[in-house]
Design a protein around this motif. Structure first.
Motif, PDB file in Angstrom:
ATOM      1  N   PHE A 377      46.355 118.867  13.075  1.00 50.55           N
ATOM      2  CA  PHE A 377      45.631 120.062  13.492  1.00 50.55           C
ATOM      3  C   PHE A 377      46.503 120.906  14.426  1.00 50.55           C
ATOM      4  CE2 PHE A 377      43.177 122.172  16.809  1.00 50.55           C
ATOM      5  CZ  PHE A 377      42.378 123.017  16.055  1.00 50.55           C
ATOM      6  N   ARG A 378      46.435 122.227  14.235  1.00 47.84           N
ATOM      7  CA  ARG A 378      47.258 123.127  15.057  1.00 47.84           C
ATOM      8  C   ARG A 378      46.360 124.027  15.897  1.00 47.84           C
ATOM      9  NH1 ARG A 378      50.175 122.907   9.822  1.00 47.84           N
ATOM     10  NH2 ARG A 378      48.337 124.030   9.095  1.00 47.84           N
ATOM     11  N   TYR A 379      46.523 123.928  17.200  1.00 51.33           N
ATOM     12  CA  TYR A 379      45.849 124.831  18.132  1.00 51.33           C
ATOM     13  C   TYR A 379      46.887 125.840  18.584  1.00 51.33           C
ATOM     14  CZ  TYR A 379      42.930 126.493  21.991  1.00 51.33           C
ATOM     15  OH  TYR A 379      42.176 127.276  22.841  1.00 51.33           O
ATOM     16  N   HIS A 380      46.663 127.131  18.230  1.00 53.70           N
ATOM     17  CA  HIS A 380      47.640 128.175  18.529  1.00 53.70           C
ATOM     18  C   HIS A 380      47.251 128.873  19.825  1.00 53.70           C
ATOM     19  CE1 HIS A 380      49.366 127.904  14.399  1.00 53.70           C
ATOM     20  NE2 HIS A 380      48.113 127.591  14.084  1.00 53.70           N
ATOM     21  N   ASN A 381      47.992 128.597  20.887  1.00 50.26           N
ATOM     22  CA  ASN A 381      47.730 129.252  22.170  1.00 50.26           C
ATOM     23  C   ASN A 381      47.949 130.754  22.064  1.00 50.26           C
ATOM     24  OD1 ASN A 381      47.327 126.701  23.123  1.00 50.26           O
ATOM     25  ND2 ASN A 381      49.141 126.662  24.447  1.00 50.26           N
ATOM     26  N   TRP A 382      47.206 131.511  22.894  1.00 48.30           N
ATOM     27  CA  TRP A 382      47.418 132.955  22.956  1.00 48.30           C
ATOM     28  C   TRP A 382      48.890 133.239  23.296  1.00 48.30           C
ATOM     29  CZ3 TRP A 382      46.206 137.498  21.474  1.00 48.30           C
ATOM     30  CH2 TRP A 382      46.685 138.615  22.143  1.00 48.30           C
ATOM     31  N   GLY A 383      49.470 134.198  22.557  1.00 51.75           N
ATOM     32  CA  GLY A 383      50.851 134.582  22.795  1.00 51.75           C
ATOM     33  C   GLY A 383      51.850 133.890  21.894  1.00 51.75           C
ATOM     34  N   THR A 384      51.362 133.028  20.994  1.00 52.74           N
ATOM     35  CA  THR A 384      52.294 132.280  20.133  1.00 52.74           C
ATOM     36  C   THR A 384      52.225 132.683  18.667  1.00 52.74           C
ATOM     37  OG1 THR A 384      50.700 130.491  19.688  1.00 52.74           O
ATOM     38  CG2 THR A 384      52.094 130.277  21.656  1.00 52.74           C
ATOM     39  N   TYR A 385      51.379 133.673  18.323  1.00 53.52           N
ATOM     40  CA  TYR A 385      51.179 133.932  16.893  1.00 53.52           C
ATOM     41  C   TYR A 385      51.165 135.419  16.535  1.00 53.52           C
ATOM     42  CZ  TYR A 385      46.323 134.402  18.573  1.00 53.52           C
ATOM     43  OH  TYR A 385      45.192 134.761  19.250  1.00 53.52           O
ATOM     44  N   SER A 386      51.771 136.272  17.313  1.00 51.99           N
ATOM     45  CA  SER A 386      51.877 137.694  16.980  1.00 51.99           C
ATOM     46  C   SER A 386      53.112 137.912  16.107  1.00 51.99           C
ATOM     47  CB  SER A 386      52.014 138.517  18.256  1.00 51.99           C
ATOM     48  OG  SER A 386      53.286 138.287  18.856  1.00 51.99           O
ATOM     49  N   SER A 387      53.404 139.189  15.808  1.00 52.44           N
ATOM     50  CA  SER A 387      54.585 139.508  15.016  1.00 52.44           C
ATOM     51  C   SER A 387      55.861 139.030  15.690  1.00 52.44           C
ATOM     52  CB  SER A 387      54.663 141.020  14.784  1.00 52.44           C
ATOM     53  OG  SER A 387      54.798 141.708  16.021  1.00 52.44           O
ATOM     54  N   ALA A 388      55.850 138.927  17.010  1.00 53.63           N
ATOM     55  CA  ALA A 388      57.041 138.476  17.721  1.00 53.63           C
ATOM     56  C   ALA A 388      57.365 137.016  17.424  1.00 53.63           C
ATOM     57  CB  ALA A 388      56.850 138.668  19.224  1.00 53.63           C
ATOM     58  N   ALA A 389      56.359 136.246  16.951  1.00 60.34           N
ATOM     59  CA  ALA A 389      56.565 134.826  16.663  1.00 60.34           C
ATOM     60  C   ALA A 389      56.395 134.510  15.186  1.00 60.34           C
ATOM     61  CB  ALA A 389      55.584 133.988  17.483  1.00 60.34           C
TER      62      ALA A 389
END
Length: 563
Positions: A377-389
């Protein structure tokens, strides 16, 4: 003005049908010319005009959305010039899309208007003429916003003409308004059924006046007129459809839809991955066909939401879950196919911007039993999944779900090389969802902007806060009521409400904020120098396509001065 036409594949005589009511079927006559002078033939010709919208809006999104504050390049490549400006030139990939498709639409409208003068008289004739003028005006509006002044072609031309002059932007706006004002009393006044009606004309008129008001030849009266027209479209109708249902697959003909491109499975039968819309393809991350279930349209992983776009949403804003798939089930489309989702397992969760550390702990505790596999399971913290990442794995970007089409066939893997000449778009037009061009939520925001520019901030705030009220589930105060307004407030709200809906580049260009906001929020455009063009001018307008310049023998057709 000399007889003119643009000849880069613009003379189109037959197009695929848009919907069940848009079919061209000549069974009894030997030639199109003979058929079009009959009432059924003319009806078929008008229907073909609607079909041109499929190519205007159904293909690549670059001229609508690339190179803005809301999206930047992800794992896959965008056209370099349109996305980053530095290398933008008349030969850049994708620059010609609206030039080609809009002039094809204009040529079809001109043909329809020509035959309207010689065809059999029918009770619907004047109504159809009004529809044709709307469609022609819509095409010219897209052209003048994108390229500035372009040739105004009003004749039905059956032979190639290789010399044409540019009209000024002011002249193009004059023609647009003439067509729309003539269409207004002619079109049907009833509810929207897929054809242009009075409300659609009023809505486009409002946006044209709003946009012209920003031009050097615009006047303050343009904003006042735009506000009045937008209110006529609203006509007391509240935003009563939940946002989730506004964007729900299969519900495109809801009470808030004002005008749309009509698609259908039947009309796409001969080209299931080439005749539909590609809107479902561009605005998300590729998750893999096996992970998503079958059928599943390939996702491009190209136009990725920026940190700014993702951070626009506040706690309580229903548009967050309505726009993004923040929880991914083991089978992606179970979100649409399974009514009771309480027993579904999830593989990924994307944390919203407002989560605190305590919120994170609370969510993980409350949803421990829902995780498909505790180890994977993947919990994506805020700031880790925008276009920058978004340059990494398949789940490194939150999926945009508002354009999902569970019924679309798998479109197959495609590779895009924007350095080839000519550039051939990927074959990814698999969606048969209607493409919504205008809807009531945007009309409220058009009214807000028009009232603001007219100096009436109080009414502007009223219109904008109605959109926010619906975003809070229809309850005032769930998300804060705004008490002050400026152009950035309006653009932020348009970003929340209209993410991906083919408006953003036009919004920034119209309001004079393209350079400022793109440099501020787009991680791939970090300096205003990227917009520097020739003659000390900025690359705001797109260049006239090189193919059009090469084919033109007129000396009175200059390139836009920044190029």
């Amino acid at each position: 003005m000399k007889k003119i036409i643009v000849i880069i594949g613009l003379l189109v005589t037959t197009l695929n049908s848009c919907s069940d009511f848009i079919d061209e079927d000549n069974r009894s006559y030997g030639s199109a010319e003979q058929y079009f002078i009959t009432a059924p033939g003319f009806e078929s010709l008008v229907n073909t005009n609607y079909a041109t919208l499929k190519d205007v809006y159904g293909g690549d999104p670059w001229l609508f959305e690339a190179g803005t504050d809301m999206y930047s390049e992800g794992r896959n490549q965008e056209p370099e010039g349109l996305a980053k400006y530095l290398t933008l030139s008349s030969a850049s990939a994708g620059v010609d899309q609206l030039y080609r498709t809009c002039y094809s639409s204009i040529q079809q409208a001109n043909k329809g208007l020509y035959y309207s003068t010689i065809t059999e008289k029918a009770s619907t004739l004047d109504t159809r003429i009004g529809e044709l003028k709307f469609l022609r005006a819509n095409a010219y509006f897209l052209l003048v916003q994108t390229y500035g002044g372009v040739p105004v072609v009003l004749e039905n031309i059956n032979t190639a003409v290789t010399s044409f002059d540019r009209n000024s932007a002011e002249e193009v706006y004059t023609q647009i308004l003439k067509d729309l004002n003539e269409a207004l009393p002619a079109v049907a006044t009833g509810a929207y059924t897929g054809r242009v009606n009075k409300r659609a004309v009023q809505n486009l008129l409002a946006k044209v006046y709003l946009t012209r008001g920003y031009e050097t030849f615009g006047t303050p009266a343009d904003f006042t007129t735009a506000a009045a027209l937008a209110d006529q479209v609203i006509n007391g109708q509240a935003l009563a459809v939940s946002f989730d249902n506004v964007v729900k697959p299969g519900n495109e003909m809801n009470a808030e839809t004002i005008f749309s491109v009509q698609f259908s499975i039947a009309s796409n039968a001969t080209g299931t991955t080439s005749l539909g819309s590609s809107q479902n393809y561009w605005f998300s991350s590729y998750l893999g066909a096996a992970a998503a279930g079958t059928p599943y349209p390939n996702r491009s992983y190209t136009l990725c939401p920026t940190v700014y776009a993702l951070s626009l949403y506040e706690k309580g804003d229903k548009r967050w879950e309505g726009t993004f798939m923040n929880e991914i089930y083991s089978r992606y489309y179970d979100y649409y196919d399974v009514a009771d989702k309480s027993g579904l397992k999830i593989t990924d969760f994307y944390e919203p911007s407002w989560f605190t550390v305590d919120d994170r702990t609370t969510w993980n505790t409350a949803n421990a039993s829902r995780k498909a596999n505790a180890a994977t399971f993947r919990y994506h913290n805020w700031g880790t999944y925008s276009s920058a990442a978004a340059s990494g794995g398949d789940y490194n970007l939150i999926p945009v779900r508002k354009f999902d089409d569970p019924k679309a066939p798998y479109s197959g893997a495609t590779s895009m090389n924007f350095n080839t000449t000519p550039f051939t778009p990927a074959t990814n037009r698999s969606s048969t969802r209607d493409f919504i061009i205008s809807r009531l939520g945007e009309t409220y925001l058009i009214a807000a902007e028009a009232y603001f520019k007219a100096g009436n901030s109080a009414t502007a705030l009223d219109r904008l806060n109605e959109v926010r009220k619906r975003a809070g589930g229809g309850v005032a105060g769930v998300i804060p009521v705004l008490t002050a307004i400026d152009i950035n407030t309006i653009l932020d709200e348009r970003g929340r409400e209209l993410l991906g809906e083919y408006h953003r580049w036009f919004d920034l260009k119209r309001t004079g904020t393209l350079v400022q906001r793109t440099v501020l929020y787009n991680p791939k455009v970090t300096s205003a120098n990227a917009f520097n063009g020739q003659n000390g001018l900025l690359k705001i307008l797109r260049p006239i396509p090189q193919a059009a310049l090469d084919l033109n023998r007129s000396k009175n057709y200059p390139q836009n001065p920044a190029y």
